[in-house]
Design an enzyme around this catalytic site. Structure first.
Site, PDB file in Angstrom:
ATOM      1  CG  ASN A  98      -1.730   1.238   1.391  1.00  0.00           C
ATOM      2  OD1 ASN A  98      -1.774   2.068   0.490  1.00  0.00           O
ATOM      3  ND2 ASN A  98      -2.402   1.370   2.534  1.00  0.00           N
ATOM      4  CD1 TRP A  99       3.712   1.229  -2.788  1.00  0.00           C
ATOM      5  CD2 TRP A  99       4.110   2.695  -4.437  1.00  0.00           C
ATOM      6  NE1 TRP A  99       4.735   0.731  -3.558  1.00  0.00           N
ATOM      7  CE2 TRP A  99       4.999   1.607  -4.587  1.00  0.00           C
ATOM      8  CE3 TRP A  99       4.169   3.726  -5.364  1.00  0.00           C
ATOM      9  CZ2 TRP A  99       5.946   1.535  -5.616  1.00  0.00           C
ATOM     10  CZ3 TRP A  99       5.101   3.652  -6.400  1.00  0.00           C
ATOM     11  CH2 TRP A  99       5.988   2.572  -6.507  1.00  0.00           C
ATOM     12  CE  LYS A 100      -0.140   2.984   4.873  1.00  0.00           C
ATOM     13  NZ  LYS A 100      -0.023   3.041   6.327  1.00  0.00           N
ATOM     14  CG  HIS A 136      -5.749   1.909   5.330  1.00  0.00           C
ATOM     15  ND1 HIS A 136      -5.301   2.764   6.302  1.00  0.00           N
ATOM     16  CD2 HIS A 136      -4.755   1.013   5.110  1.00  0.00           C
ATOM     17  CE1 HIS A 136      -4.065   2.405   6.642  1.00  0.00           C
ATOM     18  NE2 HIS A 136      -3.708   1.345   5.940  1.00  0.00           N
ATOM     19  CD  GLU A 164      -2.764   5.257   7.009  1.00  0.00           C
ATOM     20  OE1 GLU A 164      -2.743   5.338   5.766  1.00  0.00           O
ATOM     21  OE2 GLU A 164      -1.860   4.715   7.674  1.00  0.00           O
ATOM     22  CD  GLU A 172      -3.403  -2.601   7.088  1.00  0.00           C
ATOM     23  OE1 GLU A 172      -2.330  -2.862   6.558  1.00  0.00           O
ATOM     24  OE2 GLU A 172      -4.009  -1.530   6.919  1.00  0.00           O
ATOM     25  N   GLY A 184       2.784   1.869  10.920  1.00  0.00           N
ATOM     26  CA  GLY A 184       3.800   2.919  10.854  1.00  0.00           C
ATOM     27  C   GLY A 184       4.505   3.197  12.161  1.00  0.00           C
ATOM     28  CB  SER A 186       5.265  -2.310  11.980  1.00  0.00           C
ATOM     29  OG  SER A 186       4.922  -0.974  12.304  1.00  0.00           O
ATOM     30  N   GLY A 209       2.915  -1.275   4.197  1.00  0.00           N
ATOM     31  CA  GLY A 209       2.963   0.143   3.866  1.00  0.00           C
ATOM     32  C   GLY A 209       4.379   0.570   3.522  1.00  0.00           C
ATOM     33  N   GLY A 210       5.068   1.148   4.504  1.00  0.00           N
ATOM     34  CA  GLY A 210       6.384   1.747   4.272  1.00  0.00           C
ATOM     35  C   GLY A 210       7.367   0.831   3.565  1.00  0.00           C
TER      36      GLY A 210
HETATM   37  P1  13P Z   1       3.146   0.095   7.591  1.00  0.00           P
HETATM   38  O1  13P Z   1       3.630  -1.194   6.959  1.00  0.00           O
HETATM   39  O2  13P Z   1       3.910   1.305   7.104  1.00  0.00           O
HETATM   40  O3  13P Z   1       3.070  -0.017   9.077  1.00  0.00           O
HETATM   41  O4  13P Z   1       1.643   0.344   7.068  1.00  0.00           O
HETATM   42  C1  13P Z   1       0.736  -0.701   7.141  1.00  0.00           C
HETATM   43  C2  13P Z   1      -0.485  -0.300   6.408  1.00  0.00           C
HETATM   44  O5  13P Z   1      -1.213   0.573   6.836  1.00  0.00           O
HETATM   45  C3  13P Z   1      -0.756  -0.967   5.123  1.00  0.00           C
HETATM   46  O6  13P Z   1      -2.027  -0.687   4.674  1.00  0.00           O
END
Ligand code: 13P
Length: 247
Positions: free
Chosen positions: A9-11, A93, A95, A163, A169, A207, A228-229
């Site tokens: 997920n590149w957000k 998500h 967020e 999640e 994050g 994470s 994510g990251g």
């Molecule tokens: P991180 O891997 O950066 O913690 O993010 C997880 C996430 O929200 C994937 O959708």
């Protein structure tokens, strides 16, 4: 029985220059033993679909509107994502739930719209730290899953991503026992809600890194990860894919 899925997920990250990471990733994994998915910012979906060429990498959006079209400035519909080259879309998500006030009912409507457009909906759920500390993690994810899963969900058109909000994050990860407990609960809830429950893939997200991927993927009922990251560069994502292939 369930093919594993490594999803990124590149957000709100990624410019055209970053498509070189897609080239590096597909070069590093020409014929992966797991499904690969990158959920890109909407601006990059069409170019990412072009950049992947004939590789099996799948591309997704990160949210969609519940309507097919209309007066919703700034929003993107599921048919638009599909038209741009997406096969998947993340819905719900944390967020989006936090930043845009999306409720379980909103998420279920978005997932139904995704299904209507022929997209796989990656439905996200997860408890906050307060909810976990209060001992409510299992009841929270049960209620989120029940409320966010539309009647149109099948094993082929739906992926669930657990999640925990406090793990996103932060570098904090639940214990493997905690992950196993939630995934086992989600599988049981799915059995109550739909017919093909044992074929639905349930991912862990929060994470995930090369250093912890192996132990997370060894947990029963974890069918892959939503990353994510560590999905933003091929150097970080590639060892996670390899860990999933070896799980
Ligand atoms: P991180 O891997 O950066 O913690 O993010 C997880 C996430 O929200 C994937 O959708």
């Amino acid at each position: 029985m369930r093919r594993k899925l490594a999803a990124g997920n590149w957000k709100m990250n990624g410019l055209v220059d970053d498509l070189r990471e897609i080239k590096a990733l597909t070069d590093a994994h020409p014929d992966p033993d797991v499904d690969l998915l990158i959920c890109a910012p909407a601006t990059l979906i069409a170019q990412m679909a072009w950049a992947r060429g004939t590789h099996a990498l799948q591309i997704g959006g990160q949210t969609c509107h519940a309507d097919r079209s209309g007066a919703h400035t700034g929003d993107i519909s599921a048919p638009m994502l599909r038209d741009a080259g997406a096969s998947h879309v993340i819905v719900g998500h944390s967020e989006r739930r936090a930043d845009h006030g999306e409720t379980d009912a909103d998420v279920a409507a978005q997932a139904a719209a995704a299904h209507g457009a022929g997209l796989v909906a990656v439905i996200c759920i997860g408890e906050t730290l307060d909810q976990r500390e209060a001992g409510d993690a299992l009841s929270v994810v049960t209620s989120q899953l029940t409320g966010s899963l539309p009647a149109s969900a099948t094993a082929a058109n739906t992926v669930i991503a657990y999640e925990p909000v406090w793990a996103i994050g932060t570098g904090k990860v639940p214990t493997t026992d905690q992950i196993g407990e939630v995934h086992g609960t989600l599988r049981a809830v799915l059995r109550d809600l739909m017919k093909q429950a044992s074929s639905v893939r349930v991912l862990y997200g929060g994470s995930v890194k090369a250093s912890n991927a192996g132990e997370i993927f060894a947990v029963p009922d974890v069918d892959g990860a939503l990353v994510g990251g560590a999905s933003l560069t091929a150097a970080d994502f590639s060892p996670i894919i390899t860990a999933l292939e070896n799980a």
